[in-house]
Design an enzyme around this catalytic site. Structure first.
Site, PDB file in Angstrom:
ATOM      1  CE  LYS A 158      -8.874  -0.184  -5.051  1.00  0.00           C
ATOM      2  NZ  LYS A 158      -8.995   1.223  -5.444  1.00  0.00           N
ATOM      3  N   GLY A 164      -5.220   2.822   2.486  1.00  0.00           N
ATOM      4  CA  GLY A 164      -3.854   2.452   2.841  1.00  0.00           C
ATOM      5  C   GLY A 164      -3.420   1.104   2.283  1.00  0.00           C
ATOM      6  CD  GLU A 200     -12.018   0.799  -7.581  1.00  0.00           C
ATOM      7  OE1 GLU A 200     -10.771   0.826  -7.672  1.00  0.00           O
ATOM      8  OE2 GLU A 200     -12.690   1.706  -7.066  1.00  0.00           O
ATOM      9  CG  HIS A 208      -1.853   9.078  -5.469  1.00  0.00           C
ATOM     10  ND1 HIS A 208      -2.480   8.278  -4.547  1.00  0.00           N
ATOM     11  CD2 HIS A 208      -2.081  10.348  -5.070  1.00  0.00           C
ATOM     12  CE1 HIS A 208      -3.061   9.044  -3.626  1.00  0.00           C
ATOM     13  NE2 HIS A 208      -2.824  10.304  -3.918  1.00  0.00           N
ATOM     14  CE  LYS A 237      -0.421  10.382  -0.695  1.00  0.00           C
ATOM     15  NZ  LYS A 237      -1.515  11.229  -0.210  1.00  0.00           N
ATOM     16  CD  GLU A 275      -6.005   9.312  -1.678  1.00  0.00           C
ATOM     17  OE1 GLU A 275      -5.267   9.610  -0.728  1.00  0.00           O
ATOM     18  OE2 GLU A 275      -6.246   8.129  -1.987  1.00  0.00           O
ATOM     19  CD  GLU A 287      -8.736   5.219  -0.384  1.00  0.00           C
ATOM     20  OE1 GLU A 287      -8.197   5.954   0.456  1.00  0.00           O
ATOM     21  OE2 GLU A 287      -8.365   4.060  -0.617  1.00  0.00           O
ATOM     22  NE  ARG A 291      -5.049  12.652   6.061  1.00  0.00           N
ATOM     23  CZ  ARG A 291      -5.267  11.548   5.356  1.00  0.00           C
ATOM     24  NH1 ARG A 291      -6.372  10.855   5.544  1.00  0.00           N
ATOM     25  NH2 ARG A 291      -4.397  11.144   4.446  1.00  0.00           N
ATOM     26  CB  VAL A 294       1.664  14.627   5.273  1.00  0.00           C
ATOM     27  CG1 VAL A 294       3.158  14.895   5.424  1.00  0.00           C
ATOM     28  CG2 VAL A 294       1.172  13.688   6.366  1.00  0.00           C
TER      29      VAL A 294
HETATM   30  C1  MV4 Z   1      -5.989   0.830  -7.197  1.00  0.00           C
HETATM   31  C2  MV4 Z   1      -4.855   0.473  -7.973  1.00  0.00           C
HETATM   32  C3  MV4 Z   1      -5.070   0.039  -9.260  1.00  0.00           C
HETATM   33  N1  MV4 Z   1      -6.343  -0.091  -9.742  1.00  0.00           N
HETATM   34  N2  MV4 Z   1      -7.220   0.704  -7.740  1.00  0.00           N
HETATM   35  C4  MV4 Z   1      -3.660   1.524  -3.088  1.00  0.00           C
HETATM   36  C5  MV4 Z   1      -4.111   2.177  -1.829  1.00  0.00           C
HETATM   37  C6  MV4 Z   1      -5.512   2.557  -2.057  1.00  0.00           C
HETATM   38  N3  MV4 Z   1      -5.747   3.826  -1.447  1.00  0.00           N
HETATM   39  C7  MV4 Z   1      -5.721   2.562  -3.511  1.00  0.00           C
HETATM   40  N4  MV4 Z   1      -4.630   1.821  -4.072  1.00  0.00           N
HETATM   41  C8  MV4 Z   1      -4.646   1.394  -5.369  1.00  0.00           C
HETATM   42  N5  MV4 Z   1      -5.872   1.281  -5.942  1.00  0.00           N
HETATM   43  C9  MV4 Z   1      -7.383   0.256  -8.972  1.00  0.00           C
HETATM   44  N6  MV4 Z   1      -8.618   0.103  -9.462  1.00  0.00           N
HETATM   45  C10 MV4 Z   1      -3.586   0.633  -7.402  1.00  0.00           C
HETATM   46  C11 MV4 Z   1      -3.465   1.089  -6.082  1.00  0.00           C
HETATM   47  C12 MV4 Z   1      -2.116   1.247  -5.601  1.00  0.00           C
HETATM   48  C13 MV4 Z   1      -1.578   2.514  -5.321  1.00  0.00           C
HETATM   49  C14 MV4 Z   1      -2.344   3.678  -5.431  1.00  0.00           C
HETATM   50  C15 MV4 Z   1      -1.812   4.907  -5.151  1.00  0.00           C
HETATM   51  C16 MV4 Z   1      -0.487   5.023  -4.779  1.00  0.00           C
HETATM   52  C17 MV4 Z   1       0.296   3.899  -4.656  1.00  0.00           C
HETATM   53  C18 MV4 Z   1      -0.230   2.635  -4.929  1.00  0.00           C
HETATM   54  C19 MV4 Z   1       0.561   1.497  -4.808  1.00  0.00           C
HETATM   55  C20 MV4 Z   1       0.029   0.257  -5.076  1.00  0.00           C
HETATM   56  C21 MV4 Z   1      -1.307   0.141  -5.459  1.00  0.00           C
END
Ligand code: MV4
Length: 447
Positions: A158, A164, A200, A208, A237, A275, A287, A291, A294
């Site tokens: 990451k 995003g 990670e 989520h 979303k 989050e 994260e 803010r 939405v």
């Molecule tokens: C992740 C994950 C799986 N494992 N982290 C996507 C955006 C970013 N804000 C964090 N994200 C993700 N992090 C780990 N360790 C999968 C995602 C992810 C995701 C997270 C939330 C909502 C939709 C998503 C769609 C694809 C991947």
């Protein structure tokens, strides 16, 4: 309290903030680009200032012009809404340097949470559970492989400056590590001008789930429960709900208290969202957003608190109007994001709204910045409104949502309403059984 608040945003959120200001007896200043001269947020404000041409970089993101607008209207505070400058630490700093109040957290807290490595380190120190991974940045393939060996593949690379979903790469085995690292770094450098990355454990089928927090900046903080935002497409979303169908009251209390405690220690000010990914009964921090989001109306529906009003109160130096023990959760709420887009291809559909009939009745809220005859400009994101439905139970909420969607008529442009009509009839959605990949799989299968 403030006399006059400048709202550095547009669309439905600009109206939402104006409503809170009005209830508090605060005058409002709208700013707008030339493309937004006919927008509702301009019509309803007490004062308005045109701040530039259509591109956001020359209007809604232009700090000198916003400062000038504050100066000529005599505004004493700025609400940034979401997007645009809402998580720009430098903007918050500049406002303070000009004796203007930024309605949000301190620039220091914005900056920490904007750096995903610093945010995770801070979260861990505050006792928030995190995804297993590297301690800070990863600088070599050798180091990446050592970290991966400890927790096992797959792992996710990451970007520290990310969010995003940009600059994110999965490595399924040691053989894939070199390429994943290099691609993530290259993408991160191009997107954010910063190629710092971290690693990670990759969670394969999480939900989520995010916790709404609120602090007074002096050590008092509360949580307002969670929102389940697993239904996303390309990191946008689509539908959000509270409570999460995956949690019970004890789990909600535990993660909520952990977050509120962390915010007390941090002396966090204003609205924040922590989050998490949630898998097999465990929460993993990813994260923090500093803010208003939405989807905040979902939390307002189940708690009864006005989050924008609270933001303004604490920004003016006031205390929270609620104590944790007074907060109760009532019923179920679902939000559908109504975008001016084709419901299948998601291609933007700007143009004139020739007919607009929003739904009403008990438990139905529509937050929107449009009106019949309004021309949606092509320059900004395609969210034109949000339908938020509240019911005593999830089932009542779903029945009400079906009814509200059937009443909603928008002509002249394409919208995402047909997608919601389909979604609320899917057994997985009705049963609340979905993860972060459900929607994209559904869209692929349905063609
Ligand atoms: C992740 C994950 C799986 N494992 N982290 C996507 C955006 C970013 N804000 C964090 N994200 C993700 N992090 C780990 N360790 C999968 C995602 C992810 C995701 C997270 C939330 C909502 C939709 C998503 C769609 C694809 C991947």
């Amino acid at each position: 309290m403030f006399d006059k608040v400048l709202i550095a945003n547009r669309g439905e959120i600009a109206l939402r903030i104006q409503r809170a200001c009005k209830e508090l007896g605060i005058a409002t200043v709208a700013v707008h680009s030339t493309a937004d001269a006919e927008a509702m947020h301009v019509r309803l404000a007490d004062d308005s200032v045109c701040i530039g041409p259509p591109p956001a970089s020359e209007s809604y993101l232009n700090i000198p012009r916003l400062l000038a607008a504050c100066e000529i209207t005599g505004a004493d505070a700025v609400h940034p809404g979401y997007g645009f400058l809402s998580e720009n630490a430098r903007f918050a700093e500049i406002l303070e340097e000009h004796n203007l109040t930024f309605i949000g957290p301190t620039s220091e807290h914005i900056r920490i949470m904007g750096d995903k490595i610093a945010a995770k380190d801070t979260a861990r120190r505050l006792g928030i559970p995190c995804v297993p991974g590297s301690d800070g940045a990863v600088t070599s393939e050798k180091q990446a492989l050592e970290v991966a060996a400890k927790m096992g593949f797959p792992v996710l690379v990451k970007a520290a400056a990310g969010g995003g979903g940009r600059g994110m790469k999965v490595a399924n085995s040691a053989a894939e590590m070199g390429l994943a690292l290099m691609t993530a770094k290259t993408e991160a450098k191009a997107a954010f001008g910063n190629d710092e990355v971290y690693i990670e454990k990759y969670l394969q089928k999480p939900r989520h789930i995010e916790i709404q927090v609120f602090g007074d900046g002096k050590g008092d903080a509360v949580h307002l429960g969670e929102r389940d935002c697993s239904l996303q497409r390309r990191h946008q979303k689509v539908l959000e709900e509270a409570p999460s169908p995956a949690l019970n009251a004890a789990q909600r209390l535990k993660i909520g208290e952990t977050c509120a405690d962390a915010m007390r220690k941090l002396k966090y000010r204003g609205a924040g969202t922590i989050e998490f990914l949630y898998e097999d009964g465990e929460f993993y921090f990813i994260e923090m957003n500093t803010r208003l989001q939405v989807e905040h109306p979902v939390t307002e529906a189940v708690t009864g608190y006005d989050l924008v009003l609270e933001q303004i109160r604490v920004a003016a130096g006031g205390s929270l109007s609620m104590r944790q023990e007074d907060i109760t959760f009532s019923g179920h709420a679902i939000e559908c994001r109504i975008n001016a887009e084709n419901a299948r291809t998601f291609r933007p559909s700007p143009g004139q709204i020739t007919y607009w009939h929003p739904p009403g009745g008990l438990g139905v809220r529509v937050d929107s910045g449009v009106y019949q005859g309004y021309r949606i400009p092509p320059y900004y994101d395609s969210l034109i409104g949000k339908l938020i439905v509240h019911g005593k139970t999830r089932n009542e909420c779903l029945m009400r949502l079906r009814r509200a969607l059937s009443e909603f008529v928008i002509d002249g442009i394409e919208t995402t309403i047909p997608l919601f009509n389909e979604l609320i009839r899917q057994p997985d959605i009705v049963n609340g059984v979905y993860d972060i990949h459900w929607l994209e799989k559904f869209l692929k299968a349905e063609g």
